[in-house]
Design an enzyme around this catalytic site. Structure first.
Site, PDB file in Angstrom:
ATOM      1  N   ASN A 116      40.640  62.329  58.455  1.00  0.00           N
ATOM      2  CA  ASN A 116      40.234  60.917  58.529  1.00  0.00           C
ATOM      3  C   ASN A 116      41.469  60.106  58.897  1.00  0.00           C
ATOM      4  OD1 ASN A 116      38.175  58.851  58.236  1.00  0.00           O
ATOM      5  ND2 ASN A 116      39.264  58.184  56.414  1.00  0.00           N
ATOM      6  N   LYS A 117      41.287  58.822  59.021  1.00  0.00           N
ATOM      7  CA  LYS A 117      42.356  57.926  59.459  1.00  0.00           C
ATOM      8  C   LYS A 117      43.670  58.171  58.732  1.00  0.00           C
ATOM      9  CE  LYS A 117      42.322  55.682  62.138  1.00  0.00           C
ATOM     10  NZ  LYS A 117      42.888  56.149  63.432  1.00  0.00           N
ATOM     11  N   ARG A 153      38.890  61.317  73.094  1.00  0.00           N
ATOM     12  CA  ARG A 153      39.533  61.342  71.780  1.00  0.00           C
ATOM     13  C   ARG A 153      39.262  62.717  71.152  1.00  0.00           C
ATOM     14  NH1 ARG A 153      39.216  56.294  68.008  1.00  0.00           N
ATOM     15  NH2 ARG A 153      41.234  57.167  67.396  1.00  0.00           N
ATOM     16  N   ARG A 165      35.037  52.476  68.333  1.00  0.00           N
ATOM     17  CA  ARG A 165      35.785  53.481  67.568  1.00  0.00           C
ATOM     18  C   ARG A 165      34.999  53.803  66.308  1.00  0.00           C
ATOM     19  NH1 ARG A 165      35.800  50.825  63.500  1.00  0.00           N
ATOM     20  NH2 ARG A 165      36.837  52.565  62.516  1.00  0.00           N
ATOM     21  N   GLY A 166      35.480  54.837  65.601  1.00  0.00           N
ATOM     22  CA  GLY A 166      34.736  55.320  64.436  1.00  0.00           C
ATOM     23  C   GLY A 166      33.885  56.487  64.904  1.00  0.00           C
ATOM     24  N   ALA A 167      33.918  57.587  64.132  1.00  0.00           N
ATOM     25  CA  ALA A 167      33.334  58.846  64.609  1.00  0.00           C
ATOM     26  C   ALA A 167      31.872  58.737  65.071  1.00  0.00           C
ATOM     27  CB  ALA A 167      33.500  59.913  63.531  1.00  0.00           C
ATOM     28  N   GLN A 201      42.495  48.637  61.130  1.00  0.00           N
ATOM     29  CA  GLN A 201      41.018  48.636  61.036  1.00  0.00           C
ATOM     30  C   GLN A 201      40.545  48.030  59.719  1.00  0.00           C
ATOM     31  OE1 GLN A 201      42.849  51.258  62.043  1.00  0.00           O
ATOM     32  NE2 GLN A 201      41.766  52.545  63.491  1.00  0.00           N
ATOM     33  N   ASP A 229      36.344  61.946  60.078  1.00  0.00           N
ATOM     34  CA  ASP A 229      36.232  62.219  61.518  1.00  0.00           C
ATOM     35  C   ASP A 229      35.866  63.664  61.803  1.00  0.00           C
ATOM     36  OD1 ASP A 229      38.185  59.743  61.341  1.00  0.00           O
ATOM     37  OD2 ASP A 229      37.221  59.772  63.315  1.00  0.00           O
TER      38      ASP A 229
HETATM   39  O1  MRU Z   1      40.750  55.707  65.058  1.00  0.00           O
HETATM   40  P1  MRU Z   1      39.410  55.256  64.540  1.00  0.00           P
HETATM   41  O2  MRU Z   1      39.362  53.808  64.227  1.00  0.00           O
HETATM   42  O3  MRU Z   1      38.291  55.710  65.438  1.00  0.00           O
HETATM   43  O4  MRU Z   1      39.262  56.046  63.171  1.00  0.00           O
HETATM   44  C1  MRU Z   1      38.131  55.812  62.387  1.00  0.00           C
HETATM   45  C2  MRU Z   1      38.153  56.529  61.099  1.00  0.00           C
HETATM   46  O5  MRU Z   1      39.079  57.242  60.782  1.00  0.00           O
HETATM   47  C3  MRU Z   1      36.928  56.421  60.247  1.00  0.00           C
HETATM   48  O6  MRU Z   1      37.254  56.471  58.899  1.00  0.00           O
HETATM   49  C4  MRU Z   1      35.972  57.581  60.580  1.00  0.00           C
HETATM   50  O7  MRU Z   1      35.766  57.662  61.942  1.00  0.00           O
HETATM   51  C5  MRU Z   1      34.673  57.450  59.886  1.00  0.00           C
HETATM   52  S1  MRU Z   1      33.702  56.183  60.574  1.00  0.00           S
HETATM   53  C6  MRU Z   1      32.204  56.149  59.821  1.00  0.00           C
END
Ligand code: MRU
Length: 349
Positions: free
Chosen positions: A248-249, A92, A48-50, A197, A238
């Site tokens: 973002n999250k 996603r 996970r994470g962009a 997270q 994201d």
């Molecule tokens: O749902 P996730 O855990 O994939 O969400 C991640 C985030 O929101 C991060 O802040 C974002 O992807 C940046 S990661 C460098």
């Protein structure tokens, strides 16, 4: 060429991922030998994470190419690869890096004239995406570190660290870089309900680095900021719209409002690939909704009564007015965002 980081390993015919659902207490590696498995790993948030899901999808695309029907004609290979693209893209919806990486892979495929070179060429491109990500994060880190004071206390939300990227991280990359420059940085970590997270991944990364970190629940952020326990907020992204609005999250928006109200800077650290110039403002960004069980349960334990209604958006949008600066590998973008983002994207530095 191979690749091995804490987040992912490309072996040449499989993608190994650390199962981020199980961290920090269990370190388990999941090996994906097919593009279907990579798609599942992205959907289920094993990775996970962009930027991390972008790179994982690129390797998934290579595995898809390896699964092409043998001795087939070019049009059926192309049709197969379109399905691979669609499958990986359907996992996603919010992080644009996923589509950015897949588009880069698809473009590479269309430029291949000799199909016997297909797998090798695609593998090289996926590795380029992955290695570039590490360098980009280090550059973001250097730019971002210049914004932090010699002695600073920073709040972060979610995990925008090594685990959310191929390595090093974006928001945590800024913190890592500042620390490596000798700055005295303390971090407040939002736990980041519902997926935790912050509590599970960011806390783990910072502990491993020996960076002083304090975990708080999300609803404590306002009080922490009001008491001036932090002097800056740094988060990842994201998807960033052309006007500077940032998805973002979930919970990021609340932190931005709190930072603004209490007059501390709110920084977003993200690669240029997170900017989606096709999207004019944040209201157009698709926001993923995830399973209700993420809200009704904590770590598999049911906490809510049966039958309660649930809303579980995984991301929110912070308007650009609340953002002090966006830190990218091409420099620090400040308002007016529409003009300055366009300059960064289309006009080079
Ligand atoms: O749902 P996730 O855990 O994939 O969400 C991640 C985030 O929101 C991060 O802040 C974002 O992807 C940046 S990661 C460098």
């Amino acid at each position: 060429m191979k690749l091995k980081t804490m987040t992912m390993e490309w072996t040449g015919n499989s993608l190994k991922l650390v199962d981020q659902r199980k961290l920090p207490h269990v370190i388990e590696i999941v090996e994906c030998g097919s593009y279907h498995q990579v798609a599942e790993a992205i959907r289920e948030m094993i990775v996970r994470g962009a930027p991390a899901i972008g790179a994982a999808a690129a390797f998934g695309y290579v595995l898809g190419a390896m699964e092409s029907p043998e001795n087939d004609d070019i049009s059926s290979i192309k049709a197969h690869m379109r399905n691979v693209y669609k499958k990986l893209a359907s996992t996603r919806p919010t992080a644009v890096n996923l589509f950015w990486a897949l588009n880069r892979m698809e473009k590479t495929l269309t430029e291949i004239s000799d199909l016997s070179q297909m797998i090798e060429t695609l593998e090289q491109e996926a590795l380029r995406i992955a290695y570039e990500d590490i360098e980009i994060n280090k550059t973001i880190g250097r730019y971002g570190a210049s914004l932090l004071k010699e002695k600073s206390s920073v709040l972060t939300h979610c995990n925008a660290g090594a685990l959310a990227t191929v390595d090093y991280g974006t928001a945590l990359g800024v913190i890592r870089s500042a620390v490596s420059q000798g700055k005295k940085i303390k971090v407040y970590v939002d736990e980041t309900r519902p997926y935790l997270q912050g509590a599970r991944l960011t806390a783990w990364e910072l502990l491993q680095e020996g960076i002083p970190a304090t975990l708080i629940t999300d609803n404590m952020a306002g009080w922490v900021i009001k008491q001036k326990l932090v002097d800056a907020v740094v988060v990842g992204a994201d998807r960033i719209a052309a006007n500077g609005d940032v998805a973002n999250k979930i919970g990021t928006y609340s932190v931005a409002v709190l930072a603004n109200r209490n007059k501390i800077p709110f920084y977003v650290a993200a690669p240029v690939s997170t900017i989606d110039p096709e999207i004019k403002s944040g209201s157009e960004i698709p926001i993923e909704e995830r399973s209700h069980s993420e809200v009704t349960h904590v770590n598999g334990v049911k906490i809510a009564p049966e039958g309660i209604g649930v809303y579980n958006p995984a991301f929110d949008v912070t308007e650009h007015e609340l953002i002090t600066a966006i830190i990218t590998e091409r420099g620090i973008i400040r308002p007016p965002y529409k003009e300055n983002i366009a300059r960064i994207i289309w006009g080079g530095k």
